[in-house]
Design an enzyme around this catalytic site. Structure first.
Site, short mmCIF file in Angstrom:
data_model
loop_
_atom_site.label_atom_id
_atom_site.label_comp_id
_atom_site.label_asym_id
_atom_site.label_seq_id
_atom_site.Cartn_x
_atom_site.Cartn_y
_atom_site.Cartn_z
N GLU A 196 22.57 28.02 -21.03
CA GLU A 196 22.20 27.83 -22.08
C GLU A 196 23.64 27.46 -23.06
OE1 GLU A 196 19.51 30.56 -24.20
OE2 GLU A 196 20.61 30.83 -26.43
N ASP A 212 25.29 27.41 -27.01
CA ASP A 212 24.43 27.59 -28.51
C ASP A 212 25.11 26.93 -30.08
OD1 ASP A 212 21.80 28.34 -27.41
OD2 ASP A 212 23.72 30.52 -27.36
N GLU A 254 24.61 27.66 -33.41
CA GLU A 254 23.48 28.18 -34.59
C GLU A 254 24.59 28.26 -36.20
OE1 GLU A 254 22.00 32.30 -33.32
OE2 GLU A 254 21.79 31.91 -31.24
#
Ligand SMILES: *[C@@H]1O[C@H](CO)[C@@H](O)[C@H](O)[C@H]1NC(C)=O
Length: 291
Positions: free
Chosen positions: A99, A101, A103
């Site tokens: 993953e 990311d 955010e």
């Protein structure tokens, strides 16, 4: 039978079209949750996600990628966005997943967003770095990019690299490189932890909250039927540096990244005293290049 053949041809054409093309949300993405709270706008050029007290919303790319340069322009929830989290990330499936990311943790009016980044490889995460942004991300669209190639995961904001997670497999550090990933984006409520450690709750009188996406571009190798199809020229060694496939930080972009990190990084797992006490992951002990 004829129908099957025709469908096969169409599918092959759709795949070719998906490679290296400016994205259209109608064509390249699908809403995954939110019961109508996510809406494609502007003929597919934009997509708005909304969040209200009942639910947030999210979408994913139809295609799965194995390496690529993914760009997205995002305008974050304005005003009092405390408790809201807007995400833009790549992820594979399964327990030992990979993953990458971005955010964005909202805040009360006038206080800054936190940009949170993380990399998971084979299910192992806990590699958070957090930043302030050097602009108000709610006033206009800004471009957030992930360059993912066999040697680097580079996070960039408006073309400025902020983080370079390198392939240190030779030193026993896992790197995401074997599992195809989809692109995901969402807007959801996390007021139990997101803003000032969960002390500030979402003010629902401001709902629905809206985060807007546009300029989705995936210059990426697409997985289809178990095969990886890359845009023409992706792996052309003679074009070193011209493609994301060979991309690494030039001296100048390295200096810009270090400048951003000095001025705007607010958390780094490699310097977290708790993590130091536990014993830092191997990649934290590898000296940064000195230039
Ligand atoms: C919100 O603002 C406060 C005060 O400036 C700051 O400490 C915090 O890091 C900001 N961001 C979040 C996500 O809480």
């Amino acid at each position: 039978m004829r129908t099957a053949v025709a469908l096969g041809v169409l599918a092959a054409m759709a795949c070719l079209a998906a490679v290296a093309q400016a994205g259209n949300f109608l064509q390249d993405a699908e809403m995954t949750w939110g019961d109508g709270r996510g809406k494609v706008v502007d003929g597919g050029r934009g997509l708005d996600l909304t969040l209200d007290k009942t639910s947030g919303s999210g979408f994913q790319s139809k295609a799965e990628y194995l390496f690529g340069k993914i760009d997205m322009q995002i305008k974050l929830v304005p005003g009092n966005s405390a408790g809201t989290v807007t995400t833009f990330y790549l992820s594979s499936q399964g327990s030992a997943h990979d993953e990458i990311d971005f955010e964005f943790l909202g805040n009360v009016t006038g206080e800054p967003y936190t940009l949170h980044t993380n990399v998971f490889a084979k299910g192992e995460g806990k590699r958070e770095q957090q930043f302030r942004l050097w602009f108000d991300p709610t006033k206009a669209f800004h471009t957030y990019s992930i360059v993912w190639n066999p040697q680097h995961v580079i996070f960039a904001v408006d073309g400025t690299p902020i983080r370079d997670f390198k392939n240190h497999e030779a030193r026993g550090v896992s790197f995401p490189k074997n599992q195809p990933m989809r692109l995901y984006a969402s807007l959801w409520n996390a007021d139990d932890w997101a803003t000032q450690g969960g002390r500030v709750k979402t003010d629902w009188s401001h709902a629905p909250f809206v985060a807007s996406f546009r300029g989705f571009n995936a210059d990426a190798c697409v997985m289809s039927g178990g095969a990886q199809r890359c845009p023409a020229g992706t792996m052309d060694a003679s074009g070193t540096g011209s493609s994301w496939w060979n991309q690494e930080l030039s001296d100048m972009s390295y200096r810009r990244m270090r400048w951003v990190q000095r001025k705007f990084m607010i958390y780094n797992y490699c310097t977290d005293p708790k993590r130091v006490a536990e014993g830092l992951p191997a990649e934290c002990k590898i000296r940064l290049r000195s230039k």
